[in-house]
Each structure stands twice: as structure tokens, then as C-alpha cells.
Enzyme design. Structure first.
Site, PDB file in Angstrom:
ATOM      1  N   LYS A  45      73.668  43.471  30.976  1.00 33.97           N
ATOM      2  CA  LYS A  45      72.409  43.736  31.683  1.00 33.97           C
ATOM      3  C   LYS A  45      71.323  44.034  30.653  1.00 33.97           C
ATOM      4  O   LYS A  45      71.611  44.549  29.560  1.00 33.97           O
ATOM      5  CB  LYS A  45      72.548  44.931  32.626  1.00 33.97           C
ATOM      6  CG  LYS A  45      73.390  44.657  33.863  1.00 33.97           C
ATOM      7  CD  LYS A  45      73.282  45.855  34.810  1.00 33.97           C
ATOM      8  CE  LYS A  45      74.301  45.796  35.925  1.00 33.97           C
ATOM      9  NZ  LYS A  45      74.323  47.029  36.722  1.00 33.97           N
ATOM     10  N   GLN A  80      67.895  51.936  44.601  1.00 32.36           N
ATOM     11  CA  GLN A  80      67.760  53.099  43.728  1.00 32.36           C
ATOM     12  C   GLN A  80      66.297  53.421  43.395  1.00 32.36           C
ATOM     13  O   GLN A  80      65.952  54.559  43.069  1.00 32.36           O
ATOM     14  CB  GLN A  80      68.574  52.820  42.454  1.00 32.36           C
ATOM     15  CG  GLN A  80      68.826  54.003  41.563  1.00 32.36           C
ATOM     16  CD  GLN A  80      69.621  55.126  42.204  1.00 32.36           C
ATOM     17  OE1 GLN A  80      70.607  54.902  42.917  1.00 32.36           O
ATOM     18  NE2 GLN A  80      69.171  56.354  41.972  1.00 32.36           N
ATOM     19  N   LYS A 107      84.649  60.526  38.756  1.00 36.96           N
ATOM     20  CA  LYS A 107      84.086  59.748  39.856  1.00 36.96           C
ATOM     21  C   LYS A 107      84.784  58.399  39.881  1.00 36.96           C
ATOM     22  O   LYS A 107      84.798  57.678  38.878  1.00 36.96           O
ATOM     23  CB  LYS A 107      82.579  59.542  39.695  1.00 36.96           C
ATOM     24  CG  LYS A 107      82.028  58.679  40.853  1.00 36.96           C
ATOM     25  CD  LYS A 107      80.524  58.643  40.911  1.00 36.96           C
ATOM     26  CE  LYS A 107      79.951  57.594  39.991  1.00 36.96           C
ATOM     27  NZ  LYS A 107      78.493  57.399  40.225  1.00 36.96           N
ATOM     28  N   GLY A 162      68.899  55.624  30.147  1.00 40.11           N
ATOM     29  CA  GLY A 162      69.768  56.356  31.071  1.00 40.11           C
ATOM     30  C   GLY A 162      70.944  55.503  31.499  1.00 40.11           C
ATOM     31  O   GLY A 162      70.803  54.600  32.324  1.00 40.11           O
ATOM     32  N   ASP A 181      73.595  49.543  32.842  1.00 40.09           N
ATOM     33  CA  ASP A 181      74.732  50.450  32.744  1.00 40.09           C
ATOM     34  C   ASP A 181      76.023  49.692  32.467  1.00 40.09           C
ATOM     35  O   ASP A 181      77.107  50.197  32.677  1.00 40.09           O
ATOM     36  CB  ASP A 181      74.857  51.277  34.032  1.00 40.09           C
ATOM     37  CG  ASP A 181      74.958  50.393  35.277  1.00 40.09           C
ATOM     38  OD1 ASP A 181      74.928  49.145  35.129  1.00 40.09           O
ATOM     39  OD2 ASP A 181      75.076  50.931  36.383  1.00 40.09           O
TER      40      ASP A 181
HETATM   41  P1  NAD Z   1      69.761  46.793  44.193  1.00 35.66           P
HETATM   42  O1  NAD Z   1      70.741  45.677  44.286  1.00 35.66           O
HETATM   43  O2  NAD Z   1      69.376  47.520  45.427  1.00 35.66           O
HETATM   44  O3  NAD Z   1      68.406  46.257  43.502  1.00 35.66           O
HETATM   45  C1  NAD Z   1      68.467  45.399  42.392  1.00 35.66           C
HETATM   46  C2  NAD Z   1      67.129  45.326  41.720  1.00 35.66           C
HETATM   47  O4  NAD Z   1      67.227  44.457  40.581  1.00 35.66           O
HETATM   48  C3  NAD Z   1      66.031  44.748  42.601  1.00 35.66           C
HETATM   49  O5  NAD Z   1      64.794  45.333  42.248  1.00 35.66           O
HETATM   50  C4  NAD Z   1      66.060  43.272  42.202  1.00 35.66           C
HETATM   51  O6  NAD Z   1      64.844  42.592  42.487  1.00 35.66           O
HETATM   52  C5  NAD Z   1      66.284  43.412  40.719  1.00 35.66           C
HETATM   53  N1  NAD Z   1      66.795  42.183  40.104  1.00 35.66           N
HETATM   54  C6  NAD Z   1      67.873  41.469  40.501  1.00 35.66           C
HETATM   55  N2  NAD Z   1      68.014  40.390  39.705  1.00 35.66           N
HETATM   56  C7  NAD Z   1      66.994  40.423  38.794  1.00 35.66           C
HETATM   57  C8  NAD Z   1      66.602  39.597  37.719  1.00 35.66           C
HETATM   58  N3  NAD Z   1      67.273  38.491  37.417  1.00 35.66           N
HETATM   59  N4  NAD Z   1      65.512  39.969  36.989  1.00 35.66           N
HETATM   60  C9  NAD Z   1      64.829  41.106  37.288  1.00 35.66           C
HETATM   61  N5  NAD Z   1      65.152  41.920  38.306  1.00 35.66           N
HETATM   62  C10 NAD Z   1      66.232  41.583  39.047  1.00 35.66           C
HETATM   63  O7  NAD Z   1      70.359  47.795  43.099  1.00 35.66           O
HETATM   64  P2  NAD Z   1      70.034  49.340  42.881  1.00 35.66           P
HETATM   65  O8  NAD Z   1      71.028  50.160  43.632  1.00 35.66           O
HETATM   66  O9  NAD Z   1      68.590  49.588  43.080  1.00 35.66           O
HETATM   67  O10 NAD Z   1      70.414  49.507  41.334  1.00 35.66           O
HETATM   68  C11 NAD Z   1      69.599  48.909  40.345  1.00 35.66           C
HETATM   69  C12 NAD Z   1      70.335  48.929  39.018  1.00 35.66           C
HETATM   70  O11 NAD Z   1      70.568  50.282  38.617  1.00 35.66           O
HETATM   71  C13 NAD Z   1      71.717  48.263  39.058  1.00 35.66           C
HETATM   72  O12 NAD Z   1      71.865  47.517  37.867  1.00 35.66           O
HETATM   73  C14 NAD Z   1      72.687  49.438  39.056  1.00 35.66           C
HETATM   74  O13 NAD Z   1      73.928  49.105  38.504  1.00 35.66           O
HETATM   75  C15 NAD Z   1      71.905  50.401  38.177  1.00 35.66           C
HETATM   76  N6  NAD Z   1      72.301  51.803  38.303  1.00 35.66           N
HETATM   77  C16 NAD Z   1      72.314  52.550  37.176  1.00 35.66           C
HETATM   78  C17 NAD Z   1      72.667  53.879  37.227  1.00 35.66           C
HETATM   79  C18 NAD Z   1      72.630  54.724  35.998  1.00 35.66           C
HETATM   80  O14 NAD Z   1      73.134  55.851  36.008  1.00 35.66           O
HETATM   81  N7  NAD Z   1      72.024  54.267  34.919  1.00 35.66           N
HETATM   82  C19 NAD Z   1      73.029  54.460  38.462  1.00 35.66           C
HETATM   83  C20 NAD Z   1      72.947  53.675  39.625  1.00 35.66           C
HETATM   84  C21 NAD Z   1      72.582  52.343  39.538  1.00 35.66           C
END
Ligand code: NAD
Length: 320
Positions: free
Chosen positions: A225, A137, A66, A291, A221
């Protein structure tokens, strides 16, 4: 080779087919039938990130990568900030087999991972789902989670309260009551907690979480973070998709750095799926799934999309 456009994915891959594909992949990883190659991730400047997640699943005869990243300027152009594409190759010949739109698939495979952890690790009598995070997400994680237990309501906390409407509406569409709560209330009420934020520091603390809770930490991830108190990992039975990623880029990076847990304390969830590890050992135990997101998840759901698209005629065949 086959092309499956991003626009076709929604009509092809649903929560259940993503769950089945990712569960089989986690199981193959735990049997050493499948492995992920090292992740490449580069900062391109101006907040742009790009990377490659790849792997080989011998059991499923899948080889792929990917390619994807984050482009903060996209939103102003009417394009979503996260952009990715999955490329699949014949593992015997190396010939390119498919190019598959990866944006929705990323959301579905990530939601599948926390759903799998809930199916295998949460208490069967769980009724309250707690969500920490309300971004893009969060809706996918919530929907896939609701299919695993007889949840009766959803409680949620978000660092940015103004973002809560999207999650609240999605819960209403599922026909369940929804309440915005403090982190203290969330921990006191939830049987299952999903964290899905891009937070750089812990929000959910050890003291918030009661015995018997299952936590799926899905947001961390990359290095730097953090969503939960490292003490929580020391108190919990910790599971992950892949230990190597968990200790370096996953939520466990902090507990490992502080010497609170060791890599050998972390169990691949595939071992639970395969029956090699019994998973939850008591109703009081806290289970925590880290995860991190592995390339084989992307390859698994992209392969599923190609199979379904070829079956219903929506795959486009081109000669390379
Ligand atoms: P998004 O930008 O739509 O949402 C971000 C979220 O993080 C919101 O709820 C926001 O309020 C919160 N946030 C931002 N700054 C913050 C802080 N300082 N303290 C607490 N909360 C805070 O992003 P998304 O698409 O919903 O993705 C969320 C996270 O999941 C991202 O870090 C993304 O990289 C991660 N992710 C992980 C995987 C995985 O496989 N583990 C896959 C996709 C996304």
C-alpha cells in the site's frame, strides 16, 4: 472473565478516552515499558485476510491480542467486512480476563493515533483540515482531528468521488464548511492533511505540500500500500507509532526501499509525548506521522472499554 459486546462499545469509549489510552501506550512504548509482538497476517484466499496483533504493556499491566481480518463477502450478508475481537490476559498469570468486540474500537484507536499526532506535531494555528480518502475510517479520523485544533473548514479529495457524501455529511454534522477539491488545492490550503485510503500508489505528491504542513498517513498498514510520494518523507521530519512497523508495512516502506531515508531518521511519537524529542522545530517544517496501527493500541482501548463496562454494569461475567 468479562465479555464486552460490540454493541456496548459505542456507549462506553469516546474519542477522548481513546486518545488518552493510546497516548499513554505510545509513551510507554517509547520508554520501553511496552512492546508489540511480531504481527501475524495471512491471506486466506478469495480476498480474505486474517491476522493477530499483540503486545505487552508492563506499565499498564496489559497483555493481549487482537484477532481480526477482512472478509470481502461479508457486505453481501449484511455484515461489515472488517471483523475483529480483542482478548486480554492477566500478564502475571496468563489467565484470560476479557473478550471485547473490536470493530468500533479499531476505528476509534486509529482515529486517536492521527489525533495524537496532530496534538503533538501540527502548528497550533492550523485552521484547515485536508482529508485524502472518504471511506469508513475517514469520518472517525476527521472527527477526532477536529478536537485537536481550532479548524475552521475541511477540504477533501477522494480517488472515488462518488464516495464523498458520507464524509461531507459528517463534516456538516460538526458544523463546519466542507469542499471537495483537487489534490493541488488541498495541499495549497490545508495546514493538516490526513491520508486514509487503501491506495496501492501515491496520491499526495511532494509538490502538493506546502511548508509547515502536518501530514498523518494512516492508510498504509501492509506491504504494497502507498499513499504519498516517498520524496515527501525525505523532506519531512518523520514520526511513527513503531519504527519496526513503519519501515516494513507502513508508509515509510517505500522511502526506505528507495534509500531516501533510514530507520534512524524516524522518531517514535512516544518520544515527543514523553518530552525526549521536541517534535516540530519550526513553523516551516513539514511533519509526517506514519500511523501503522499497533496491537498495543487495541489492547489499550479494549482495557479502557472493560474498565468502563465493569463500572457501568454492562460487562458480562462468565466462567471460562
Ligand atoms: P474503505 O474501504 O472504507 O475506504 C477505502 C478508501 O481508499 C476510499 O477512500 C477509497 O476511495 C480509497 N481508495 C481505494 N482505492 C484507491 C486507489 N487506487 N487510489 C486512491 N484511493 C483509493 O476503507 P477504510 O476502512 O476507510 O480504511 C482505509 C485504509 O485504512 C485501509 O487501507 C485500511 O486497511 C487502513 N487502516 C489502517 C489502520 C491503521 O491503524 N493504520 C486502521 C484501520 C484501517
Amino acid at each position: 472473565m468479562w465479555i464486552v459486546p460490540e454493541s456496548a462499545i459505542g456507549g462506553l469509549v469516546d474519542d477522548q478516552s481513546a486518545f488518552d489510552a493510546v497516548e499513554a501506550t505510545f509513551a510507554a512504548m517509547a520508554r520501553d515499558d511496552a512492546y508489540n509482538f511480531p504481527v501475524v497476517r495471512e491471506a486466506l484466499g478469495e480476498g480474505r485476510q486474517y491476522g493477530f496483533k499483540s503486545g505487552l504493556d508492563r506499565a499498564g499491566a496489559q497483555l493481549g491480542v487482537k484477532a481480526g481480518g477482512y472478509f470481502p463477502g461479508n457486505a453481501a450478508k449484511g455484515i461489515i467486512n472488517h471483523q475483529s475481537t480483542v482478548f486480554l490476559f492477566d500478564p502475571d498469570t496468563g489467565i484470560l480476563q476479557a473478550a471485547v468486540g473490536g470493530n468500533l474500537l479499531t476505528a476509534l484507536r486509529t482515529a486517536a493515533a492521527s489525533a495524537i499526532s496532530i496534538a503533538h506535531l501540527s502548528r497550533a494555528d492550523s485552521t484547515v483540515l485536508g482529508m485524502v480518502g472518504a471511506g469508513h475510517q475517514s469520518v472517525f479520523q476527521m472527527r477526532a482531528a477536529l478536537r485537536q485544533r481550532k479548524f475552521e473548514r475541511v477540504v477533501a479529495w477522494n480517488y472515488h468521488p462518488d464516495m464523498m457524501d458520507r464524509l461531507a455529511s459528517a463534516v456538516a454534522e460538526e458544523g463546519l464548511p466542507f469542499e471537495e477539491v483537487s489534490l493541488e488545492e488541498l495541499g495549497a490550503q490545508a495546514d493538516v492533511i490526513i491520508t486514509i485510503t487503501s491506495s496501492p500508489a501515491a496520491s499526495l505528491m511532494d509538490a502538493h505540500v506546502r511548508p509547515g504542513t502536518h501530514i498523518a498517513c494512516m492508510g498504509t498498514d501492509t506491504i504494497g500500500k502507498q499513499e504519498v510520494d516517498p520524496a515527501l518523507l525525505a523532506r519531512a521530519a518523520v514520526f511513527t507509532d513503531e519504527v519496526a512497523q513503519s519501515v516494513t508495512i507502513g508508509e515509510a516502506q517505500h522511502a526506505i526501499a528507495q534509500g531516501l531515508i533510514k530507520p534512524e531518521d524516524i522518531t517514535p511519537i512516544g518520544a515527543v509525548i514523553n518530552g525526549a524529542h521536541k517534535g516540530r522545530t519550526s513553523a516551516e517544517e513539514i511533519t509526517l506521522f506514519d500511523g501503522t496501527g499497533v496491537g498495543l493500541q487495541d489492547i489499550a482501548v479494549a482495557s479502557k472499554a472493560v474498565d468502563l463496562a465493569r463500572a457501568n454494569g454492562s460487562a458480562i461475567e462468565v466462567a471460562l
